[in-house]
Scaffold this motif. Structure first.
Motif, PDB file in Angstrom:
ATOM      1  N   LYS A 185     -33.710  19.727   4.953  1.00 37.65           N
ATOM      2  CA  LYS A 185     -32.383  20.068   4.456  1.00 37.65           C
ATOM      3  C   LYS A 185     -31.594  20.519   5.678  1.00 37.65           C
ATOM      4  CE  LYS A 185     -29.764  23.063   1.378  1.00 37.65           C
ATOM      5  NZ  LYS A 185     -29.851  24.165   0.393  1.00 37.65           N
ATOM      6  N   GLN A 212     -21.375  21.463   5.180  1.00 35.06           N
ATOM      7  CA  GLN A 212     -22.035  20.604   4.200  1.00 35.06           C
ATOM      8  C   GLN A 212     -23.543  20.693   4.383  1.00 35.06           C
ATOM      9  OE1 GLN A 212     -20.526  16.601   4.652  1.00 35.06           O
ATOM     10  NE2 GLN A 212     -18.454  17.176   4.039  1.00 35.06           N
ATOM     11  N   ARG A 268     -27.137  18.345   3.493  1.00 39.01           N
ATOM     12  CA  ARG A 268     -27.712  17.079   3.039  1.00 39.01           C
ATOM     13  C   ARG A 268     -29.211  17.118   3.304  1.00 39.01           C
ATOM     14  NH1 ARG A 268     -23.266  16.978   1.396  1.00 39.01           N
ATOM     15  NH2 ARG A 268     -21.688  15.345   1.583  1.00 39.01           N
ATOM     16  N   SER A 316     -29.914   8.671   3.363  1.00 43.28           N
ATOM     17  CA  SER A 316     -30.989   9.629   3.106  1.00 43.28           C
ATOM     18  C   SER A 316     -32.205   9.491   4.011  1.00 43.28           C
ATOM     19  CB  SER A 316     -31.450   9.503   1.648  1.00 43.28           C
ATOM     20  OG  SER A 316     -31.922   8.190   1.407  1.00 43.28           O
TER      21      SER A 316
END
Length: 193
Positions: free
Chosen positions: A23, A38, A40, A125
């Motif tokens: 993360k 942010q 992700r 991802s």
């Protein structure tokens, strides 16, 4: 070149089981000059290489078929996927990796490969860059059955298919693997087969 508009603030390991799931929290400067934080998740499985073997004389290609759990979970009722031979670099040079993987998975010992391009396969991802190769093969290059390495849990079926049949299998949905589709299209666009 490092992007001056991005600053990594923290990286937290969420899983380090099969590969690493991180993360990442970062600051990004937007077009209007404001900054936004942010978070992700990024899956790091290492980089890989993929190859499509082809035979100009017979008009055939070598593909593999194996069980892929993520496809099974996402609606592929058999979980079996037809794809080009591929593997992780494991700190090898991409060309050496793909020669090793070709022999392990298909049983063909190749010496000459052509690198055609590199691509991120799922950049939203997954960190992986895939190195794409092609190579000519002949029956004399077959030195083993292939099938992968038992100690890696591989149970790979080797398929020799006419090129046109492989292309039609993309249209019918029998071949749904992106890297394989890209290499088949590459052969078609370049007029190799």
């Amino acid at each position: 070149m490092q992007n001056p508009n991005i600053t990594i603030l923290t990286t937290e390991i969420l899983s380090d089981n099969w590969y690493t799931l991180n993360k990442v929290t970062y600051s990004i400067e937007k077009k209007d000059g404001t900054k936004e934080t942010q978070s992700r998740e990024a899956y790091d499985r290492g980089n890989g290489a993929v190859i499509l073997l082809y035979n100009k004389l017979t008009g055939k290609v070598i593909l593999t078929r194996q069980f892929r759990l993520p496809t099974f979970i996402n609606g592929n009722t058999t979980g079996m996927l037809i794809e080009a031979c591929a593997g992780l670099l494991d700190n090898d040079h991409p060309e050496e990796c793909i020669k090793r993987e070709t022999e392990e998975e298909t049983g063909y010992k190749i010496s000459k490969v052509e690198k055609v391009f590199e691509a991120y396969m799922s950049p939203g991802s997954v960190t992986e860059i895939l190195h794409f190769f092609t190579a000519e093969y002949s029956a004399e290059m077959k030195i083993a059955d292939g099938g992968g390495l038992e100690e890696e849990g591989e149970n790979i079926e080797v398929l020799e298919l006419p090129f046109e049949q492989a292309l039609s299998m993309v249209a019918t949905g029998e071949i749904m693997d992106a890297k394989t589709i890209m290499l088949l299209q590459h052969l078609r666009i370049k007029g190799i087969l």
